[in-house]
Design a protein around this motif. Sequence first.
Motif, mmCIF file in Angstrom:
data_model
loop_
_atom_site.group_PDB
_atom_site.id
_atom_site.type_symbol
_atom_site.label_atom_id
_atom_site.label_comp_id
_atom_site.label_asym_id
_atom_site.label_seq_id
_atom_site.Cartn_x
_atom_site.Cartn_y
_atom_site.Cartn_z
ATOM 1 N N ASP A 1 0.866 -1.172 0.000
ATOM 2 C CA ASP A 1 0.000 0.000 0.000
ATOM 3 C C ASP A 1 0.906 1.227 0.000
ATOM 4 O O ASP A 1 2.012 1.183 0.547
ATOM 5 C CB ASP A 1 -0.888 0.004 1.247
ATOM 6 C CG ASP A 1 -1.880 1.162 1.259
ATOM 7 O OD1 ASP A 1 -2.449 1.468 0.200
ATOM 8 O OD2 ASP A 1 -2.088 1.754 2.339
ATOM 9 N N ILE A 2 0.465 2.299 -0.626
ATOM 10 C CA ILE A 2 1.265 3.517 -0.636
ATOM 11 C C ILE A 2 0.498 4.652 0.047
ATOM 12 O O ILE A 2 -0.735 4.637 0.117
ATOM 13 C CB ILE A 2 1.665 3.945 -2.065
ATOM 14 C CG1 ILE A 2 0.460 4.490 -2.845
ATOM 15 C CG2 ILE A 2 2.314 2.785 -2.813
ATOM 16 C CD1 ILE A 2 0.818 5.095 -4.200
ATOM 17 N N GLU A 3 1.262 5.620 0.557
ATOM 18 C CA GLU A 3 0.694 6.873 1.032
ATOM 19 C C GLU A 3 1.374 7.999 0.271
ATOM 20 O O GLU A 3 2.577 7.933 -0.019
ATOM 21 C CB GLU A 3 0.896 7.046 2.540
ATOM 22 C CG GLU A 3 0.223 5.973 3.388
ATOM 23 C CD GLU A 3 -1.274 5.867 3.179
ATOM 24 O OE1 GLU A 3 -1.898 6.890 2.810
ATOM 25 O OE2 GLU A 3 -1.816 4.761 3.363
ATOM 26 N N THR A 4 0.603 9.018 -0.053
ATOM 27 C CA THR A 4 1.103 10.090 -0.896
ATOM 28 C C THR A 4 0.728 11.456 -0.345
ATOM 29 O O THR A 4 -0.212 11.586 0.460
ATOM 30 C CB THR A 4 0.530 9.970 -2.322
ATOM 31 O OG1 THR A 4 -0.894 10.170 -2.275
ATOM 32 C CG2 THR A 4 0.847 8.613 -2.929
ATOM 33 N N ILE A 5 1.464 12.462 -0.806
ATOM 34 C CA ILE A 5 1.141 13.853 -0.524
ATOM 35 C C ILE A 5 1.130 14.601 -1.863
ATOM 36 O O ILE A 5 1.630 14.084 -2.864
ATOM 37 C CB ILE A 5 2.164 14.498 0.433
ATOM 38 C CG1 ILE A 5 3.574 14.446 -0.162
ATOM 39 C CG2 ILE A 5 2.104 13.824 1.803
ATOM 40 C CD1 ILE A 5 4.616 15.210 0.639
ATOM 41 N N PRO A 6 0.568 15.795 -1.920
ATOM 42 C CA PRO A 6 0.612 16.552 -3.176
ATOM 43 C C PRO A 6 2.055 16.832 -3.590
ATOM 44 O O PRO A 6 2.910 17.138 -2.760
ATOM 45 C CB PRO A 6 -0.126 17.854 -2.819
ATOM 46 C CG PRO A 6 -0.996 17.512 -1.657
ATOM 47 C CD PRO A 6 -0.239 16.480 -0.871
ATOM 48 N N ASN B 1 -14.483 17.143 -6.478
ATOM 49 C CA ASN B 1 -13.715 16.676 -5.324
ATOM 50 C C ASN B 1 -12.275 17.127 -5.498
ATOM 51 O O ASN B 1 -11.866 17.551 -6.579
ATOM 52 C CB ASN B 1 -13.802 15.151 -5.171
ATOM 53 C CG ASN B 1 -13.106 14.411 -6.292
ATOM 54 O OD1 ASN B 1 -11.872 14.375 -6.362
ATOM 55 N ND2 ASN B 1 -13.889 13.840 -7.200
ATOM 56 N N GLU B 2 -11.503 17.058 -4.408
ATOM 57 C CA GLU B 2 -10.148 17.603 -4.444
ATOM 58 C C GLU B 2 -9.072 16.556 -4.695
ATOM 59 O O GLU B 2 -7.883 16.837 -4.550
ATOM 60 C CB GLU B 2 -9.846 18.352 -3.149
ATOM 61 C CG GLU B 2 -9.880 17.512 -1.894
ATOM 62 C CD GLU B 2 -9.651 18.347 -0.646
ATOM 63 O OE1 GLU B 2 -9.057 17.803 0.315
ATOM 64 O OE2 GLU B 2 -10.056 19.518 -0.608
ATOM 65 N N TRP C 1 1.460 15.083 7.502
ATOM 66 C CA TRP C 1 2.794 15.345 6.948
ATOM 67 C C TRP C 1 3.220 16.782 7.247
ATOM 68 O O TRP C 1 4.365 17.040 7.626
ATOM 69 C CB TRP C 1 2.782 15.102 5.445
ATOM 70 C CG TRP C 1 4.088 15.407 4.774
ATOM 71 C CD1 TRP C 1 4.475 16.591 4.209
ATOM 72 C CD2 TRP C 1 5.198 14.514 4.625
ATOM 73 N NE1 TRP C 1 5.746 16.491 3.706
ATOM 74 C CE2 TRP C 1 6.212 15.223 3.942
ATOM 75 C CE3 TRP C 1 5.417 13.182 4.977
ATOM 76 C CZ2 TRP C 1 7.444 14.655 3.620
ATOM 77 C CZ3 TRP C 1 6.639 12.606 4.648
ATOM 78 C CH2 TRP C 1 7.636 13.337 3.984
ATOM 79 N N GLN C 2 2.305 17.718 7.085
ATOM 80 C CA GLN C 2 2.617 19.120 7.338
ATOM 81 C C GLN C 2 3.028 19.361 8.793
ATOM 82 O O GLN C 2 3.815 20.270 9.079
ATOM 83 C CB GLN C 2 1.414 20.004 6.997
ATOM 84 C CG GLN C 2 1.111 20.117 5.512
ATOM 85 C CD GLN C 2 2.168 20.901 4.766
ATOM 86 O OE1 GLN C 2 3.193 20.366 4.379
ATOM 87 N NE2 GLN C 2 1.937 22.192 4.580
ATOM 88 N N LYS C 3 2.503 18.560 9.684
ATOM 89 C CA LYS C 3 2.872 18.674 11.105
ATOM 90 C C LYS C 3 4.202 17.987 11.417
ATOM 91 O O LYS C 3 4.688 18.064 12.545
ATOM 92 C CB LYS C 3 1.777 18.044 11.972
ATOM 93 C CG LYS C 3 0.449 18.768 11.938
ATOM 94 C CD LYS C 3 -0.584 17.998 12.746
ATOM 95 C CE LYS C 3 -1.964 18.608 12.627
ATOM 96 N NZ LYS C 3 -2.998 17.794 13.321
ATOM 97 N N ALA D 1 -6.956 8.288 8.682
ATOM 98 C CA ALA D 1 -7.645 8.011 7.421
ATOM 99 C C ALA D 1 -6.843 8.683 6.317
ATOM 100 O O ALA D 1 -6.005 9.559 6.574
ATOM 101 C CB ALA D 1 -9.078 8.544 7.451
ATOM 102 N N GLY D 2 -7.088 8.280 5.086
ATOM 103 C CA GLY D 2 -6.305 8.772 3.967
ATOM 104 C C GLY D 2 -6.329 10.282 3.814
ATOM 105 O O GLY D 2 -5.327 10.904 3.424
ATOM 106 N N ASN D 3 -7.470 10.915 4.127
ATOM 107 C CA ASN D 3 -7.569 12.365 3.948
ATOM 108 C C ASN D 3 -6.774 13.146 4.989
ATOM 109 O O ASN D 3 -6.645 14.372 4.893
ATOM 110 C CB ASN D 3 -9.036 12.803 3.960
ATOM 111 C CG ASN D 3 -9.703 12.556 5.302
ATOM 112 O OD1 ASN D 3 -9.348 11.639 6.038
ATOM 113 N ND2 ASN D 3 -10.687 13.363 5.609
ATOM 114 N N LEU D 4 -6.224 12.450 5.979
ATOM 115 C CA LEU D 4 -5.443 13.114 7.013
ATOM 116 C C LEU D 4 -3.940 13.032 6.764
ATOM 117 O O LEU D 4 -3.153 13.588 7.534
ATOM 118 C CB LEU D 4 -5.753 12.486 8.383
ATOM 119 C CG LEU D 4 -7.204 12.609 8.868
ATOM 120 C CD1 LEU D 4 -7.375 11.892 10.202
ATOM 121 C CD2 LEU D 4 -7.614 14.075 8.991
#
Length: 265
Positions: free
Chosen positions: A8-13, A47-48, A196-198, A188-191
């Motif tokens: 599974d992957i996690e991503t940021i913009p 949606n974003e 990351w910003q924190k 959750a994925g939207n967090l």
Amino acid sequence: MVPILVFDIETIPDVAGLRNLNDLPEALSDDEVAELAFQQRRAQSGNEFLPHYLHKVVTISCAFRSDAGFKVFSLAAPELEEGAIIQRFFDGLERLTPVLVSWNGGGFDLPVLHYRGLMNGISAPRYWDQGEGDFSDSREFKWNNYVSRYHSRHTDLMDLLALFQARASAPLDAMAKLMGFPGKVGMAGNLVWPTWQKGEYAKIRDYCETDVVNTYLVYNRFRLMRGELSREQADAEEALIRTTLQETPGAHWQEFLAEWPVRSV
């Protein structure tokens, strides 16, 4: 046994990419750049969720089952740059040729890895082999490879269980909980982006790791359903996972186990 690798992957913009494509001034913060992209996306599609190629990979978590046992590990930022994360993942496929298992990997994770792999100059000949490679068993890959939708070398559980109908797909969290497994724990994925910003990078890694264990547990039931495992073998597999997690350091595993009660016989 043929090794099994659930991923599974996690991503940021991809803030740098967004700056480049939109010619944005450096004076804008990363958060402002991302928010502008989210606003544009909402206006376009309602949606974003950004296009796949604008997702920067910050974590790949894996649950690996082999004759040696069961283990969970992650390739993650900030310890590794995106290119190193992706390259090490594909290097593992190169060495081991495991069965890949995912939840929506065909719809999200792998396309993201394809685009980001191109951008980072990744080499992954084993993954892309379709029967024409230099490996001793390459001819087998003509009939069963990682990239063809209906081949079993990669099983996208969400896609397969829905019979490739998007309207029939189910979320992993709901399916795991309905089957008696913990589901998503703590995040959750939207967090992921605000986390990351924190600078709370470990939370993202821990969240991704619990997702791959949920996926492996669902896959274990799928193997039972299709007759690959007996009931006794499937129960033994669950017991192995539980025991392994009990012996693995990490508060996220204690929280995961607390949400996974032992079934009464």
